[in-house]
Scaffold this active site. Sequence first.
Site, PDB file in Angstrom:
ATOM      1  CG  ASP A  62      -1.996   0.850   0.788  1.00 41.18           C
ATOM      2  OD1 ASP A  62      -2.356   1.921   0.480  1.00 41.18           O
ATOM      3  OD2 ASP A  62      -2.806   1.386   2.344  1.00 41.18           O
ATOM      4  NE  ARG A 122       0.706   1.295   4.586  1.00 34.74           N
ATOM      5  CZ  ARG A 122       0.169   1.976   4.753  1.00 34.74           C
ATOM      6  NH1 ARG A 122       0.826   2.955   5.681  1.00 34.74           N
ATOM      7  NH2 ARG A 122      -0.681   2.114   4.965  1.00 34.74           N
ATOM      8  NE  ARG A 150      -5.602   6.947   1.166  1.00 33.44           N
ATOM      9  CZ  ARG A 150      -6.179   6.314   1.576  1.00 33.44           C
ATOM     10  NH1 ARG A 150      -6.948   6.464   2.773  1.00 33.44           N
ATOM     11  NH2 ARG A 150      -5.960   4.347   1.161  1.00 33.44           N
ATOM     12  CE  LYS A 199      -5.837   2.930  -2.160  1.00 34.65           C
ATOM     13  NZ  LYS A 199      -4.649   2.137  -1.130  1.00 34.65           N
ATOM     14  CG  HIS A 200     -10.431   2.872  -2.117  1.00 37.82           C
ATOM     15  ND1 HIS A 200      -9.629   4.522  -2.294  1.00 37.82           N
ATOM     16  CD2 HIS A 200     -10.128   2.383  -1.137  1.00 37.82           C
ATOM     17  CE1 HIS A 200      -9.067   3.867  -0.489  1.00 37.82           C
ATOM     18  NE2 HIS A 200      -8.749   3.186  -0.394  1.00 37.82           N
ATOM     19  CG  HIS A 252      -9.773   2.055   8.103  1.00 40.69           C
ATOM     20  ND1 HIS A 252      -9.614   3.115   7.005  1.00 40.69           N
ATOM     21  CD2 HIS A 252      -8.681   0.954   8.313  1.00 40.69           C
ATOM     22  CE1 HIS A 252      -8.729   2.788   6.466  1.00 40.69           C
ATOM     23  NE2 HIS A 252      -7.779   1.468   6.444  1.00 40.69           N
ATOM     24  CG  ASP A 276      -9.998  -1.297   1.258  1.00 44.71           C
ATOM     25  OD1 ASP A 276      -8.771  -1.377   1.702  1.00 44.71           O
ATOM     26  OD2 ASP A 276     -10.167   0.441   1.861  1.00 44.71           O
TER      27      ASP A 276
END
Length: 526
Positions: free
Chosen positions: A75, A83, A145, A175-176, A188, A260
């Site tokens: 990701d 990351r 984002r 995405k998404h 989340h 996801d």
Amino acid sequence: MTTFASGTDTLTRDALTVLQPGFTGTTAPDWLLRRLGEGLASVGLFGRNIASPDQLAALTAQLRAERDDVLVAIDEEGGDVTRLEVRTGSSFPGNHALGAVDDVALTEAVALELGRRLAACGVNLNWAPSADVNSNPSNPVIGVRSFGADTDLVARHTAAYVTGLQAAGVAACTKHFPGHGDTAVDSHHALPRIDADLAVLQARELAPFRAAIAAGSRAVMSAHILVPALDPDRPATLSRRILTGLLREELGYQGLIVTDGMEMQAIAATYGIERGSVLAIAAGADAICVGGGLADDDTVRRLRDALVAAVRAGDLAEERLADAANRVRALAEWTATAAAASRSHTNGSNGSNASNGSAARTVTVGASSAGGPAGSDSTADVGLVAARRALTVTRSGAFSPLTEAPYVAALTPVANIAVGDETPWGVAAELARLLPGTETGSFTGEDAGSSALAAAGSRPVVAVVRDEHRHPWMAAALDTLLAARPDSVVVEMGVPQSAPRGALHIATHGAARVCGQAAAEVIAGE
């Protein structure tokens, strides 16, 4: 060539093949290597798995020693969601900064260089870019984002990003789907709902995904959102109407559909990860992403067994599971071919840009795209160049660059799970390099403004905020700071929705390390 462990039947191998699990640690645990030998075809990496590029390359080599065609996913959006550089901040600005510049050649060049770095470490699938149109400025999880709130802008930059990333031999996962931008809830934590009508969804949310498909995006990630105009009963990840009817049949998408994270509460709290995974595959998903929170062998076993049991009980067609597994294998084949083409091109052969985003590509970063002369060797610094170009600087009256070390007051909100709280942000570290003696503190809540003033004393104040418009306490803290110190500098590192204020206001359109560096250069007059 990979040799599967004896005794693993086709149904069990297919069930393992559609999983994209994570793990803990910076080397592959024995259970993961064993599962690769049994049929597992993908592994997801997170910040906890990465210490350095060399360590990451050794890790991916360890995985490929067990299965040479493994998909290694990450990701890595650049910007706030990184990351690769989780402990230092990203060398690349995120989507919102690229959208602010609105130079598609620059976006493609950034994605190409990011893809090259991923490929060099052995990563061949990136869960990026975000194609969400950030139409709700209060969105708690998308924000910077997204390339922006303008549909056409988001569409053209999504396509450019897909093209650049895949030219490096790394598959894009757009995405998404069908679009997470018009939400006020973080999936989340709970299930978001988008109540836009079908005409709006077609014109706004779906346009960037059409562009990504046209650009050849090899994967698409579903969103855990309820969109009643498309399916009033099931969230997109579990909806056959959305994944098969809309994405496959209406939009004509034939690549890999990835969910996801299935442990996210939007799915797990209502359906559980086992039932959710079965419903997702039945709806048309091909790969189950899990491992951000649940990252152990027991999770893999539970999901494998749930899929096998569903087929045997008649709740999931064996043909659908087999089709999903075959799409995973097809993507693995593409990554091998694309990586070879990219390496050949890098080594000096004449690579051509084949259709559907599958071959190596050269992006000329010239004066209009990267701030340097055409043909210059500026690709390594393309992230910093992009961050500099993304700045919006507003001066109130006469502002002179700082010559003495300031106090940096970071008004710090709670980071969402996608961004995480382990990645540093702000301008203090970069200002300390330019103005030694710079000090900083983090402030939150109703006393943030007065506490920051007390800490700063008589030093120049640089206030750093992130989405001021979404946090009343943050706006109040700025009121307090600027009432006492109108000469303060304000750096907005989120979505610049609030009106500029302060003697100098800099909107960076993201909190990547390079965004902080670019802002520090302006503050110090570099």
